[in-house]
Design a protein around this motif. Sequence first.
Motif, PDB file in Angstrom:
ATOM      1  N   GLU A 111       8.735   3.131 -13.892  1.00  0.00           N
ATOM      2  CA  GLU A 111       9.151   2.284 -14.988  1.00  0.00           C
ATOM      3  C   GLU A 111      10.714   2.023 -15.009  1.00  0.00           C
ATOM      4  OE1 GLU A 111       8.803   5.470 -17.932  1.00  0.00           O
ATOM      5  OE2 GLU A 111       6.792   4.907 -18.632  1.00  0.00           O
ATOM      6  N   VAL A 112      11.643   2.961 -14.207  1.00  0.00           N
ATOM      7  CA  VAL A 112      13.020   2.306 -14.388  1.00  0.00           C
ATOM      8  C   VAL A 112      13.356   1.240 -13.469  1.00  0.00           C
ATOM      9  CG1 VAL A 112      15.230   3.141 -13.190  1.00  0.00           C
ATOM     10  CG2 VAL A 112      13.766   4.819 -14.584  1.00  0.00           C
ATOM     11  N   THR A 113      12.521   0.937 -12.325  1.00  0.00           N
ATOM     12  CA  THR A 113      12.565  -0.222 -11.675  1.00  0.00           C
ATOM     13  C   THR A 113      11.726  -1.210 -11.610  1.00  0.00           C
ATOM     14  OG1 THR A 113      10.985   0.534  -9.706  1.00  0.00           O
ATOM     15  CG2 THR A 113      13.297   1.388  -9.543  1.00  0.00           C
ATOM     16  N   GLY A 114      10.556  -1.031 -12.245  1.00  0.00           N
ATOM     17  CA  GLY A 114       9.711  -2.230 -12.615  1.00  0.00           C
ATOM     18  C   GLY A 114       8.992  -2.256 -11.353  1.00  0.00           C
ATOM     19  N   ASP A 115       8.903  -1.741 -10.551  1.00  0.00           N
ATOM     20  CA  ASP A 115       8.188  -1.908  -9.010  1.00  0.00           C
ATOM     21  C   ASP A 115       7.058  -0.875  -8.450  1.00  0.00           C
ATOM     22  OD1 ASP A 115       9.901  -4.151  -8.585  1.00  0.00           O
ATOM     23  OD2 ASP A 115      11.545  -2.782  -7.787  1.00  0.00           O
ATOM     24  N   THR A 116       6.558  -1.239  -7.795  1.00  0.00           N
ATOM     25  CA  THR A 116       5.375  -0.218  -7.445  1.00  0.00           C
ATOM     26  C   THR A 116       5.671   0.905  -6.238  1.00  0.00           C
ATOM     27  OG1 THR A 116       3.754  -2.158  -7.352  1.00  0.00           O
ATOM     28  CG2 THR A 116       3.179  -0.364  -6.163  1.00  0.00           C
ATOM     29  N   THR A 117       5.409   2.163  -6.804  1.00  0.00           N
ATOM     30  CA  THR A 117       5.728   2.831  -5.808  1.00  0.00           C
ATOM     31  C   THR A 117       4.471   3.712  -5.292  1.00  0.00           C
ATOM     32  OG1 THR A 117       5.790   4.569  -7.783  1.00  0.00           O
ATOM     33  CG2 THR A 117       7.804   3.551  -7.144  1.00  0.00           C
ATOM     34  N   TYR A 118       4.681   4.280  -4.189  1.00  0.00           N
ATOM     35  CA  TYR A 118       3.689   4.975  -3.511  1.00  0.00           C
ATOM     36  C   TYR A 118       4.100   6.351  -2.477  1.00  0.00           C
ATOM     37  CZ  TYR A 118       4.912   2.137   0.434  1.00  0.00           C
ATOM     38  OH  TYR A 118       5.756   1.572   1.455  1.00  0.00           O
ATOM     39  N   LEU A 119       3.106   7.045  -2.391  1.00  0.00           N
ATOM     40  CA  LEU A 119       3.278   8.490  -1.739  1.00  0.00           C
ATOM     41  C   LEU A 119       2.204   8.253  -0.391  1.00  0.00           C
ATOM     42  CD1 LEU A 119       5.063  11.099  -1.655  1.00  0.00           C
ATOM     43  CD2 LEU A 119       2.901  12.086  -2.703  1.00  0.00           C
ATOM     44  N   SER A 120       2.941   8.453   0.691  1.00  0.00           N
ATOM     45  CA  SER A 120       2.218   8.678   1.900  1.00  0.00           C
ATOM     46  C   SER A 120       2.485  10.015   2.672  1.00  0.00           C
ATOM     47  CB  SER A 120       2.847   7.562   3.021  1.00  0.00           C
ATOM     48  OG  SER A 120       2.233   6.450   2.508  1.00  0.00           O
ATOM     49  N   LEU A 121       1.403  10.692   2.849  1.00  0.00           N
ATOM     50  CA  LEU A 121       1.586  11.823   3.957  1.00  0.00           C
ATOM     51  C   LEU A 121       1.249  11.643   5.387  1.00  0.00           C
ATOM     52  CD1 LEU A 121      -0.518  14.413   1.630  1.00  0.00           C
ATOM     53  CD2 LEU A 121       2.268  13.534   1.143  1.00  0.00           C
ATOM     54  N   ARG A 122       2.108  12.539   6.042  1.00  0.00           N
ATOM     55  CA  ARG A 122       1.590  12.527   7.520  1.00  0.00           C
ATOM     56  C   ARG A 122       0.206  13.269   7.799  1.00  0.00           C
ATOM     57  NH1 ARG A 122       4.643  14.180  12.996  1.00  0.00           N
ATOM     58  NH2 ARG A 122       2.570  13.898  14.529  1.00  0.00           N
ATOM     59  N   SER A 123      -0.721  12.826   8.115  1.00  0.00           N
ATOM     60  CA  SER A 123      -1.916  13.469   8.327  1.00  0.00           C
ATOM     61  C   SER A 123      -2.145  13.175  10.045  1.00  0.00           C
ATOM     62  CB  SER A 123      -3.258  12.993   7.774  1.00  0.00           C
ATOM     63  OG  SER A 123      -4.484  13.716   7.878  1.00  0.00           O
ATOM     64  N   GLY A 124      -2.047  14.309  10.618  1.00  0.00           N
ATOM     65  CA  GLY A 124      -2.061  14.356  12.228  1.00  0.00           C
ATOM     66  C   GLY A 124      -1.238  13.201  12.776  1.00  0.00           C
ATOM     67  N   ASP A 125      -1.809  11.987  13.449  1.00  0.00           N
ATOM     68  CA  ASP A 125      -0.833  11.117  13.986  1.00  0.00           C
ATOM     69  C   ASP A 125      -1.073   9.913  13.152  1.00  0.00           C
ATOM     70  OD1 ASP A 125      -0.251  12.925  16.254  1.00  0.00           O
ATOM     71  OD2 ASP A 125      -1.783  12.223  17.295  1.00  0.00           O
ATOM     72  N   THR A 126      -1.500   9.808  11.902  1.00  0.00           N
ATOM     73  CA  THR A 126      -1.525   8.630  10.985  1.00  0.00           C
ATOM     74  C   THR A 126      -0.516   9.008   9.791  1.00  0.00           C
ATOM     75  OG1 THR A 126      -3.277   9.462  10.013  1.00  0.00           O
ATOM     76  CG2 THR A 126      -3.525   7.972  11.963  1.00  0.00           C
ATOM     77  N   ALA A 127      -0.401   7.921   9.063  1.00  0.00           N
ATOM     78  CA  ALA A 127       0.054   8.250   7.597  1.00  0.00           C
ATOM     79  C   ALA A 127      -1.132   7.567   6.581  1.00  0.00           C
ATOM     80  CB  ALA A 127       1.091   7.083   7.411  1.00  0.00           C
ATOM     81  N   MET A 128      -1.004   8.604   5.750  1.00  0.00           N
ATOM     82  CA  MET A 128      -2.155   8.287   4.760  1.00  0.00           C
ATOM     83  C   MET A 128      -1.497   8.190   3.177  1.00  0.00           C
ATOM     84  SD  MET A 128      -5.406  10.703   3.718  1.00  0.00           S
ATOM     85  CE  MET A 128      -4.415  11.999   3.527  1.00  0.00           C
ATOM     86  N   CYS A 129      -1.937   6.980   2.567  1.00  0.00           N
ATOM     87  CA  CYS A 129      -1.365   6.794   1.294  1.00  0.00           C
ATOM     88  C   CYS A 129      -2.207   7.831   0.129  1.00  0.00           C
ATOM     89  CB  CYS A 129      -1.689   5.479   0.944  1.00  0.00           C
ATOM     90  SG  CYS A 129      -1.121   5.180  -0.933  1.00  0.00           S
ATOM     91  N   VAL A 130      -1.630   8.675  -0.470  1.00  0.00           N
ATOM     92  CA  VAL A 130      -2.363   9.466  -1.434  1.00  0.00           C
ATOM     93  C   VAL A 130      -2.084   9.124  -2.839  1.00  0.00           C
ATOM     94  CG1 VAL A 130      -2.412  11.187   0.342  1.00  0.00           C
ATOM     95  CG2 VAL A 130      -0.616  11.209  -1.395  1.00  0.00           C
ATOM     96  N   ALA A 131      -1.170   8.399  -3.273  1.00  0.00           N
ATOM     97  CA  ALA A 131      -0.776   7.967  -4.673  1.00  0.00           C
ATOM     98  C   ALA A 131      -0.235   6.626  -4.715  1.00  0.00           C
ATOM     99  CB  ALA A 131      -0.091   8.980  -5.058  1.00  0.00           C
ATOM    100  N   ARG A 132      -0.340   6.007  -5.670  1.00  0.00           N
ATOM    101  CA  ARG A 132       0.348   4.786  -6.083  1.00  0.00           C
ATOM    102  C   ARG A 132       0.468   4.578  -7.650  1.00  0.00           C
ATOM    103  NH1 ARG A 132      -3.038  -0.185  -4.762  1.00  0.00           N
ATOM    104  NH2 ARG A 132      -3.456  -0.208  -6.946  1.00  0.00           N
ATOM    105  N   VAL A 133       1.580   4.117  -7.957  1.00  0.00           N
ATOM    106  CA  VAL A 133       1.927   3.576  -9.331  1.00  0.00           C
ATOM    107  C   VAL A 133       2.548   2.446  -9.443  1.00  0.00           C
ATOM    108  CG1 VAL A 133       3.203   4.117 -11.371  1.00  0.00           C
ATOM    109  CG2 VAL A 133       2.171   6.053  -9.969  1.00  0.00           C
TER     110      VAL A 133
END
Length: 276
Positions: A111-133
Amino acid sequence: MSAGRAAERRGFTPGERGLEQSFGRATVILNALAASGEAGMRFVDIVRATGLSQTTVHRLVAALAEHGFIEQAATDSRYFLGMQLAGWAFAATNRFGVAEVAHPIMHHLSEVTGDTTYLSLRSGDTAMCVARVEGSYPIHVRIVTPGDRHVLGLGAGSLALLAFIRDEAEIERLLNLPEQRAGRARAGVDEALIRQWLVASRRDGYSIVQDLVPGTSAIGLPIHGPTGDPVAALGLAAISTRLQAPRLDEVLTEMRAAAAQIEARLRPMPKAHLVR
């Protein structure tokens, strides 16, 4: 209490052999370290708490450390649960609400930036996206979607997960995995460029990747776990012209505040949820 009786009480019998016995004993050590929390344990404490022999503890601790399941502090040689377990735990605990914990903070950031945000977790030896706004800016950027897995280092969020690992040997291990090399090759990114990004990320305290997806840029900030290593990353993506100075500094200020809030809200999670 004898070593045999202690072992039996903890779920395996002295007569067991092979993989089941080694796995059972390793689990005993991991459970003891989990119970110690942020205090960690000295070698002698592990021996005392598990009832295992010094030789057995030494062998298993060395093996667990080699594979990233436990870590040893450089200052006082205490042992802690390692980054590998932290990454698995955070990936697993998404069903207990990690994404939900971060979502209102991400929503405010978008809301503040007007841009898309996302959350990634480390899962083993990869990165996994778990949320996006998605933000309100008319041109929406879709770099990742929840459920996507990426090679560590490709994209700002996964780059933050890789760059801020404290153990240089672990970074080298990840960079040299065949699947990591294959992923970089598919994206047309060579190892030299990844290493340049790593150096810049550590220097600046954040990761930024420009035009990996043409016309777009993204910023990544690490979310640190109990051991101090990144187990998640907060990302923000926008068209490249929106992430130039002086606006870049304004966005970074908002992102740093958001990342600190997420870390603070994740920290009180029950141990039963974080170690399974």
